[in-house]
Design a protein around this motif. Structure first.
Motif, mmCIF file in Angstrom:
data_model
loop_
_atom_site.group_PDB
_atom_site.id
_atom_site.type_symbol
_atom_site.label_atom_id
_atom_site.label_comp_id
_atom_site.label_asym_id
_atom_site.label_seq_id
_atom_site.Cartn_x
_atom_site.Cartn_y
_atom_site.Cartn_z
ATOM 1 N N ALA A 12 -18.101 -14.292 12.577
ATOM 2 C CA ALA A 12 -18.375 -15.082 11.370
ATOM 3 C C ALA A 12 -19.874 -15.178 11.125
ATOM 4 N N CYS A 13 -20.634 -15.316 12.185
ATOM 5 C CA CYS A 13 -22.095 -15.375 12.092
ATOM 6 C C CYS A 13 -22.633 -14.063 11.512
ATOM 7 N N TRP B 92 -26.200 -14.150 9.455
ATOM 8 C CA TRP B 92 -27.010 -15.061 10.253
ATOM 9 C C TRP B 92 -27.277 -14.391 11.601
ATOM 10 N N ARG B 93 -28.243 -14.909 12.321
ATOM 11 C CA ARG B 93 -28.595 -14.306 13.594
ATOM 12 C C ARG B 93 -28.441 -15.322 14.721
ATOM 13 N N ALA B 94 -27.717 -14.934 15.779
ATOM 14 C CA ALA B 94 -27.531 -15.808 16.944
ATOM 15 C C ALA B 94 -28.460 -15.346 18.066
ATOM 16 N N ILE C 181 -24.036 -18.238 20.594
ATOM 17 C CA ILE C 181 -24.048 -19.404 19.699
ATOM 18 C C ILE C 181 -23.802 -20.677 20.517
ATOM 19 N N ARG C 182 -24.606 -21.685 20.244
ATOM 20 C CA ARG C 182 -24.445 -22.953 20.956
ATOM 21 C C ARG C 182 -24.622 -24.114 19.972
ATOM 22 N N PHE C 183 -23.627 -25.007 19.943
ATOM 23 C CA PHE C 183 -23.761 -26.218 19.136
ATOM 24 C C PHE C 183 -24.593 -27.222 19.931
ATOM 25 N N ASN D 183 -26.584 -26.306 15.290
ATOM 26 C CA ASN D 183 -26.443 -25.191 16.229
ATOM 27 C C ASN D 183 -27.731 -24.381 16.277
ATOM 28 N N ASN D 184 -27.716 -23.313 17.076
ATOM 29 C CA ASN D 184 -28.938 -22.542 17.334
ATOM 30 C C ASN D 184 -29.027 -21.229 16.556
ATOM 31 N N ILE D 185 -28.148 -21.028 15.566
ATOM 32 C CA ILE D 185 -28.225 -19.774 14.817
ATOM 33 C C ILE D 185 -29.362 -19.840 13.802
ATOM 34 N N TYR D 186 -29.859 -18.662 13.426
ATOM 35 C CA TYR D 186 -30.966 -18.583 12.490
ATOM 36 C C TYR D 186 -30.478 -17.959 11.198
ATOM 37 N N ARG D 187 -30.654 -18.684 10.102
ATOM 38 C CA ARG D 187 -30.246 -18.174 8.803
ATOM 39 C C ARG D 187 -31.458 -17.569 8.111
#
Length: 317
Positions: A133-134, A139-141, A146-148, A199-203
């Motif tokens: 989904a990311c 988006w970039r994990a 991925i960590r909430f 979370n730690n993903i980068y949009r």
């Protein structure tokens, strides 16, 4: 939210907690339970799969202590519905009460103590599904995954989550819910959680030089009855055919041709389902959209919608 997964998905009712725990280990997530020294708790569990998700409604019927070193390859979204549940983690502890959400990452240790009347809804999401989904959303994990970044949420403060969970549980127990629809709902909940919970993903902002994917899909919808070539789409997008394939893969995880075929099938399904649409026969409408091999068309249609085109037409006309 109290009425979710009650009857159709019931697996255990007033059962031995160890039997319920063994089932949970197989289907929902590895853990150990420690029963209270007195009394004879009776556990209940409802469970069903829905697309890539597992939905589980669980009560142990006693002050049971649940532990796990880590869930490893899955995330748990746990919504407390009744009673309370003591959570210990990250050097903190908190009594979860009805309406609160607990988010457990794959590498989070689990330490929970249920009250006698504790009942919760657990949504299990595979780590690979959230990663997909990311990627689909561009988006970039981080490399570690991925960590909430928070464990506790108030459901009422998360716009749209409560309604979405209710809809998914309702669809999960519906008489007819085709796999394609389940998959779509699964993807929506994954994207919704990634957008809503910290979370730690980068949009990354889209580059101005990146073509509008919407412009490409609009062109497809406007020319669905024609034979759209990859070369035409590449020209519309002002990019090479190879870049076009990469864009579709990154955005929606499929090829341009597969997407076009899917949109054609959806248009046909819409017309066959519309009582006001004048449909003389299925052969004619299939050929209108370029399906010349009717046997293959019917097979693709049934795979997508769970019934033959003739069944759809009969039900709505």
């Amino acid at each position: 939210m109290d009425s979710l997964l009650n009857t159709k998905s019931r697996i255990f009712d007033r059962a031995d907690p160890h039997a319920v725990s063994e089932y949970v280990n197989q289907h929902v997530g590895a853990h150990c339970i420690q029963l209270p020294r007195t009394g004879h708790p009776q556990a209940s569990l409802s469970h069903c799969t829905f697309g890539k998700l597992d939905l589980c409604k669980l009560s142990y019927g006693g002050s049971v202590h649940v532990t796990s070193p880590a869930l490893e390859t899955i995330y748990h979204l746990q919504l407390l519905q009744r009673g309370h549940c003591l959570w210990r983690g990250r050097g903190q502890e908190h009594y979860f009460t009805p309406g609160e959400l607990l988010l457990i990452n794959p590498d989070d240790p689990v330490d929970l103590t249920y009250s006698d009347d504790c009942e919760k809804l657990i949504i299990k999401l595979p780590a690979s599904f959230l990663e997909k989904a990311c990627a689909e959303n561009q988006w970039r994990a981080p490399g570690e995954g991925i960590r909430f970044t928070a464990s506790r949420y108030d459901l009422k403060q998360l716009e749209g989550i409560e309604a979405l969970l209710g809809l998914i549980c309702q669809e999960a127990e519906a008489e007819h819910c085709v796999p394609q629809l389940q998959e779509q709902y699964s993807r929506i909940i994954a994207s919704k959680l990634l957008c809503t919970l910290a979370n730690n993903i980068y949009r990354e902002p889209l580059s101005e030089s990146c073509p509008s994917f919407g412009r490409i899909t609009d062109y497809i919808d406007e020319h669905l009855k024609k034979d759209i070539s990859i070369e035409q789409l590449a020209q519309v997008a002002n990019m090479s055919a190879r870049s076009l394939y990469m864009l579709f893969d990154r955005k929606i995880g499929t090829t341009p041709k597969s997407y076009i075929r899917q949109r054609k099938l959806e248009q046909i399904h819409g017309r066959l389902s519309d009582p006001s649409a004048k449909v003389r026969n299925i052969t004619e409408i299939a050929m209108d959209y370029g399906f010349l091999h009717l046997g293959r068309f019917s097979e693709s249609y049934k795979t997508t919608f769970g019934e033959l085109p003739s069944d759809t037409l009969r039900k709505h006309h």
